[in-house]
Design an enzyme around this catalytic site. Structure first.
Site, PDB file in Angstrom:
ATOM      1  N   ARG A 146       0.709  12.817  -9.760  1.00 13.23           N
ATOM      2  CA  ARG A 146       0.545  14.256  -9.552  1.00 13.23           C
ATOM      3  C   ARG A 146       1.805  15.028  -9.974  1.00 13.23           C
ATOM      4  NH1 ARG A 146      -4.146  14.092 -10.109  1.00 13.23           N
ATOM      5  NH2 ARG A 146      -5.660  14.165  -8.420  1.00 13.23           N
ATOM      6  N   ASP A 152       0.189  14.708  -1.077  1.00 12.30           N
ATOM      7  CA  ASP A 152      -0.683  15.734  -1.656  1.00 12.30           C
ATOM      8  C   ASP A 152      -0.324  17.121  -1.136  1.00 12.30           C
ATOM      9  OD1 ASP A 152      -2.082  14.081  -3.359  1.00 12.30           O
ATOM     10  OD2 ASP A 152      -3.844  13.900  -2.073  1.00 12.30           O
ATOM     11  N   ARG A 200       0.818  -1.218   0.000  1.00 14.91           N
ATOM     12  CA  ARG A 200       0.000   0.000   0.000  1.00 14.91           C
ATOM     13  C   ARG A 200       0.846   1.259   0.000  1.00 14.91           C
ATOM     14  NH1 ARG A 200      -5.532  -0.059   2.592  1.00 14.91           N
ATOM     15  NH2 ARG A 200      -4.668   1.615   3.856  1.00 14.91           N
ATOM     16  N   SER A 201       2.011   1.226   0.633  1.00 18.36           N
ATOM     17  CA  SER A 201       2.907   2.385   0.583  1.00 18.36           C
ATOM     18  C   SER A 201       3.332   2.658  -0.859  1.00 18.36           C
ATOM     19  CB  SER A 201       4.149   2.152   1.452  1.00 18.36           C
ATOM     20  OG  SER A 201       3.797   2.068   2.808  1.00 18.36           O
ATOM     21  N   SER A 260      -2.049   1.001   8.125  1.00 11.48           N
ATOM     22  CA  SER A 260      -3.022   1.893   7.489  1.00 11.48           C
ATOM     23  C   SER A 260      -2.806   3.365   7.824  1.00 11.48           C
ATOM     24  CB  SER A 260      -4.454   1.492   7.850  1.00 11.48           C
ATOM     25  OG  SER A 260      -4.786   0.256   7.259  1.00 11.48           O
ATOM     26  N   GLY A 277       7.251   2.233   5.901  1.00  9.97           N
ATOM     27  CA  GLY A 277       7.012   2.385   7.328  1.00  9.97           C
ATOM     28  C   GLY A 277       8.177   1.861   8.145  1.00  9.97           C
ATOM     29  N   SER A 278       8.532   0.608   7.922  1.00 13.55           N
ATOM     30  CA  SER A 278       9.571  -0.038   8.729  1.00 13.55           C
ATOM     31  C   SER A 278      10.978   0.395   8.350  1.00 13.55           C
ATOM     32  CB  SER A 278       9.479  -1.562   8.573  1.00 13.55           C
ATOM     33  OG  SER A 278       9.886  -1.956   7.267  1.00 13.55           O
ATOM     34  N   GLY A 279      11.193   0.743   7.092  1.00 12.52           N
ATOM     35  CA  GLY A 279      12.542   1.040   6.627  1.00 12.52           C
ATOM     36  C   GLY A 279      13.396  -0.204   6.483  1.00 12.52           C
ATOM     37  N   GLU A 280      12.769  -1.366   6.584  1.00 12.89           N
ATOM     38  CA  GLU A 280      13.493  -2.635   6.517  1.00 12.89           C
ATOM     39  C   GLU A 280      12.941  -3.566   5.441  1.00 12.89           C
ATOM     40  OE1 GLU A 280      16.236  -3.131   8.046  1.00 12.89           O
ATOM     41  OE2 GLU A 280      16.159  -1.540   9.555  1.00 12.89           O
ATOM     42  N   THR A 281      12.103  -3.065   4.555  1.00  9.04           N
ATOM     43  CA  THR A 281      11.506  -3.903   3.520  1.00  9.04           C
ATOM     44  C   THR A 281      12.611  -4.468   2.632  1.00  9.04           C
ATOM     45  OG1 THR A 281       9.550  -2.497   3.594  1.00  9.04           O
ATOM     46  CG2 THR A 281       9.753  -3.984   1.707  1.00  9.04           C
ATOM     47  N   HIS A 299       1.627  15.461 -13.566  1.00  9.23           N
ATOM     48  CA  HIS A 299       0.669  16.519 -13.907  1.00  9.23           C
ATOM     49  C   HIS A 299       1.292  17.905 -13.776  1.00  9.23           C
ATOM     50  CE1 HIS A 299      -2.852  13.641 -12.854  1.00  9.23           C
ATOM     51  NE2 HIS A 299      -2.517  13.540 -14.118  1.00  9.23           N
ATOM     52  N   GLU A 357       0.149   4.691   5.906  1.00  4.12           N
ATOM     53  CA  GLU A 357      -0.147   4.760   4.470  1.00  4.12           C
ATOM     54  C   GLU A 357      -1.070   5.934   4.141  1.00  4.12           C
ATOM     55  OE1 GLU A 357       0.309  -0.024   4.708  1.00  4.12           O
ATOM     56  OE2 GLU A 357      -1.697   0.868   4.616  1.00  4.12           O
TER      57      GLU A 357
END
Length: 186
Positions: free
Chosen positions: A57, A161, A46-47, A150, A87-91, A60, A153
Site C-alpha cells: 500500500r 490500513d 504472519r506479522s 492471531s 508481538g513479543s519483541g523478542e523474535t 501504491h 496480527e
C-alpha cells in the site's frame, strides 16, 4: 459455534482493541513515514505477511518502501525508517536486523505488544497494539478465542490500513490516484 458465529466473535475482539491504541503513537509513526527517505518493513511469520501488505500500500502511494529480505530491497541509509512488526519483541531473527538498522543510522519503529522487550527498547518510537501473546503463559489482559498471535496480527493489518488512510488524508491522495500505481502486467 458455527463459522459465522466465530467470525462475529473475532470482529468483536477486534473492536475491543481499537480504544487501546494511542493516537499519539500512531501519529508519530505517520510523521516518521512522511519524513523518511525510504521505508523498510520487517516481521516474522504472519506479522511479516501483514507488514508486506503495508509495504504494498505504501508503494501504491508513491512511498519508496521495501519488505526486508526480498531480493529487490534497497540498502538502508541514514534518514530511512525501519518498521518492525513483532508481538513479543523478542523474535531472534529480527533483533539483529534492528541492531543493524541502528548502526546504519536508520530510525526504528516497533509495532508490538511488548514495549519493554529487546526490540521495544531498541526502537526510537513504539506503537503498542493490543492483543494476546502467542504463548498465553506470558499472560495478557486481552481474552481471545483465537489461537496464538492471531488477534495481534489482525490488529496489525487493520492498523496499517488505518495508517495508510491517515497518510492519504495528509497527502491529499485518493484511491483512484493510488490505483494508477497498481501492477498492470496481469
Amino acid at each position: 459455534m458455527n463459522t459465522t458465529e466465530y467470525l462475529e466473535t473475532i470482529i468483536q475482539e477486534l473492536r475491543g482493541t481499537v480504544q487501546s491504541i494511542s493516537e499519539t503513537e500512531a501519529d508519530k509513526l505517520v510523521e516518521a513515514i512522511l519524513q523518511a527517505k525510504k521505508v523498510f518493513v520487517v516481521g516474522a511469520g504472519r506479522s511479516g505477511f501483514m507488514g508486506k501488505s503495508f509495504v504494498m500500500r505504501m508503494m501504491h502511494m508513491g512511498i519508496d518502501a521495501y519488505a526486508v529480505g526480498e531480493t529487490v530491497t534497497a540498502n538502508l541509509e541514514p534518514d530511512d525508517l525501519l518498521i518492525v512488526g513483532t508481538g513479543s519483541g523478542e523474535t531472534k531473527s529480527l533483533i539483529p536486523i534492528v541492531e543493524k538498522a541502528k548502526v546504519l543510522g536508520g530510525t526504528v519503529a516497533a509495532v508490538t505488544l511488548s514495549p519493554d522487550s529487546t526490540i521495544g527498547e531498541l526502537a526510537d518510537l513504539t506503537v503498542i497494539l493490543p492483543g494476546a501473546p502467542k504463548d498465553r503463559a506470558e499472560g495478557s489482559e486481552y481474552e481471545t478465542i483465537q489461537p496464538m498471535g492471531s488477534l495481534f496480527e489482525q490488529t496489525s493489518l487493520l492498523f496499517y490500513d488505518a495508517v495508510i488512510l491517515r497518510f492519504m488524508e495528509k497527502k491529499e491522495l485518493n484511491s483512484k490516484q493510488m490505483y494508477g500505481k497498481h501492477a498492470n502486467l496481469e
